[in-house]
Design a protein around this motif. Structure first.
Motif, mmCIF file in Angstrom:
data_model
loop_
_atom_site.group_PDB
_atom_site.id
_atom_site.type_symbol
_atom_site.label_atom_id
_atom_site.label_comp_id
_atom_site.label_asym_id
_atom_site.label_seq_id
_atom_site.Cartn_x
_atom_site.Cartn_y
_atom_site.Cartn_z
ATOM 1 N N VAL A 4 3.795 -54.264 -1.968
ATOM 2 C CA VAL A 4 2.346 -54.282 -1.863
ATOM 3 C C VAL A 4 1.777 -54.635 -3.233
ATOM 4 O O VAL A 4 1.983 -53.908 -4.207
ATOM 5 C CB VAL A 4 1.802 -52.908 -1.401
ATOM 6 C CG1 VAL A 4 0.293 -52.954 -1.243
ATOM 7 C CG2 VAL A 4 2.475 -52.465 -0.098
ATOM 8 N N ILE A 6 -1.217 -55.103 -5.774
ATOM 9 C CA ILE A 6 -2.519 -54.502 -6.052
ATOM 10 C C ILE A 6 -3.037 -55.086 -7.362
ATOM 11 O O ILE A 6 -2.249 -55.341 -8.272
ATOM 12 C CB ILE A 6 -2.349 -52.967 -6.162
ATOM 13 C CG1 ILE A 6 -1.979 -52.390 -4.798
ATOM 14 C CG2 ILE A 6 -3.573 -52.291 -6.756
ATOM 15 C CD1 ILE A 6 -1.541 -50.939 -4.826
ATOM 16 N N LEU A 31 -4.071 -59.299 3.239
ATOM 17 C CA LEU A 31 -4.790 -58.370 4.105
ATOM 18 C C LEU A 31 -6.148 -58.912 4.539
ATOM 19 O O LEU A 31 -6.530 -58.748 5.697
ATOM 20 C CB LEU A 31 -4.950 -56.994 3.433
ATOM 21 C CG LEU A 31 -5.561 -55.902 4.327
ATOM 22 C CD1 LEU A 31 -4.695 -55.629 5.558
ATOM 23 C CD2 LEU A 31 -5.790 -54.626 3.540
ATOM 24 N N GLU A 59 -10.534 -52.196 7.594
ATOM 25 C CA GLU A 59 -9.592 -52.471 6.511
ATOM 26 C C GLU A 59 -8.516 -51.383 6.467
ATOM 27 O O GLU A 59 -7.325 -51.678 6.358
ATOM 28 C CB GLU A 59 -10.352 -52.522 5.180
ATOM 29 C CG GLU A 59 -9.496 -52.759 3.962
ATOM 30 C CD GLU A 59 -10.315 -52.733 2.686
ATOM 31 O OE1 GLU A 59 -10.239 -53.714 1.926
ATOM 32 O OE2 GLU A 59 -11.032 -51.728 2.432
ATOM 33 N N LEU A 63 -4.674 -52.012 7.334
ATOM 34 C CA LEU A 63 -3.726 -51.708 6.255
ATOM 35 C C LEU A 63 -2.595 -50.842 6.795
ATOM 36 O O LEU A 63 -1.415 -51.131 6.576
ATOM 37 C CB LEU A 63 -4.437 -51.002 5.096
ATOM 38 C CG LEU A 63 -3.531 -50.457 3.988
ATOM 39 C CD1 LEU A 63 -2.803 -51.582 3.258
ATOM 40 C CD2 LEU A 63 -4.348 -49.623 3.003
ATOM 41 N N LEU A 76 -3.321 -57.251 -1.281
ATOM 42 C CA LEU A 76 -4.534 -56.522 -0.912
ATOM 43 C C LEU A 76 -5.759 -57.124 -1.570
ATOM 44 O O LEU A 76 -5.666 -57.774 -2.602
ATOM 45 C CB LEU A 76 -4.421 -55.058 -1.361
ATOM 46 C CG LEU A 76 -3.277 -54.241 -0.803
ATOM 47 C CD1 LEU A 76 -3.371 -52.809 -1.327
ATOM 48 C CD2 LEU A 76 -3.270 -54.253 0.711
ATOM 49 N N THR A 80 -9.449 -52.750 -2.033
ATOM 50 C CA THR A 80 -8.767 -52.012 -0.967
ATOM 51 C C THR A 80 -8.200 -50.664 -1.414
ATOM 52 O O THR A 80 -8.427 -49.652 -0.742
ATOM 53 C CB THR A 80 -7.658 -52.878 -0.321
ATOM 54 O OG1 THR A 80 -8.224 -54.089 0.144
ATOM 55 C CG2 THR A 80 -6.994 -52.148 0.838
ATOM 56 N N ASN A 86 -6.855 -45.194 1.324
ATOM 57 C CA ASN A 86 -5.975 -46.366 1.325
ATOM 58 C C ASN A 86 -4.826 -46.243 0.333
ATOM 59 O O ASN A 86 -3.689 -46.589 0.646
ATOM 60 C CB ASN A 86 -6.766 -47.646 1.047
ATOM 61 C CG ASN A 86 -7.657 -48.047 2.202
ATOM 62 O OD1 ASN A 86 -7.507 -47.562 3.321
ATOM 63 N ND2 ASN A 86 -8.602 -48.924 1.941
#
Length: 172
Positions: A4, A6, A31, A59, A63, A76, A80, A86
């Motif tokens: 993931v 970020i 996403l 969202e 997710l 993302l 997010t 999240n």
């Protein structure tokens, strides 16, 4: 395993994500694109017609849905991790490894200036000074969430290939 990505807008999440997906032969999922397909509306249209609260709920739902998948690289939206639970969902997802792509304010300003018009969040900012201040304020607010990632990779002064290889070397 899922990876993931970020980070702030312009940090390279989508570009690096696509490169990583090719290297490790995983599916790449952005996403925002996933939400747009599911809702059959663009993100700006969702905000305009249904509001931010609706968007943030969807969202979170999508997710969690995507985090159930394996062998994916997930990029993302910059905000997010900062909404609802999240970040907890990301950190608690089985097999998920979160990576904060950390870019300095000057690097982000340099990358985002040419594409300001395509970025609704910053399109209204007139000068480089306003953009710098805006990014600095946002990064300050978001760093609490971003820094919870399992790993941080500094992107400044590195090519996409170098960043991708650095991530691969640390995980596989």
């Amino acid at each position: 395993m899922s990876i993931v990505l970020i980070g702030y807008m312009g940090s390279g999440k989508s570009t690096i994500g696509r490169k990583l997906a090719k290297i490790v032969d995983f599916e790449f999922i952005d996403l925002d694109d996933y939400i747009q397909k599911k809702e059959n509306l663009s993100i700006p249209q969702i905000f305009e017609t249904k509001g931010e609260i609706y968007f943030r709920k969807k969202e979170h739902l999508y997710l969690k849905e995507v985090l159930q998948l394996s062998n994916i690289i997930l990029s993302l939206g910059g905000g997010t991790p900062c909404y609802g639970s999240n970040m907890d969902a990301i950190l608690n997802a089985e097999g998920a490894h979160s990576i904060y792509l950390k870019s300095s304010i000057p690097s982000l300003v340099k990358r985002l200036t040419p594409e300001k018009a395509q970025r609704p969040l910053i399109a209204h900012l007139k000068t480089e000074e306003e953009l710098t201040e805006f990014i600095g304020k946002h990064l300050f607010e978001r760093s609490f969430y971003y820094s919870q990632s399992n790993q941080t990779v500094v992107t400044d002064g590195k090519s996409i290939a170098v960043i991708a290889e650095e991530i691969v070397a640390s995980l596989f």
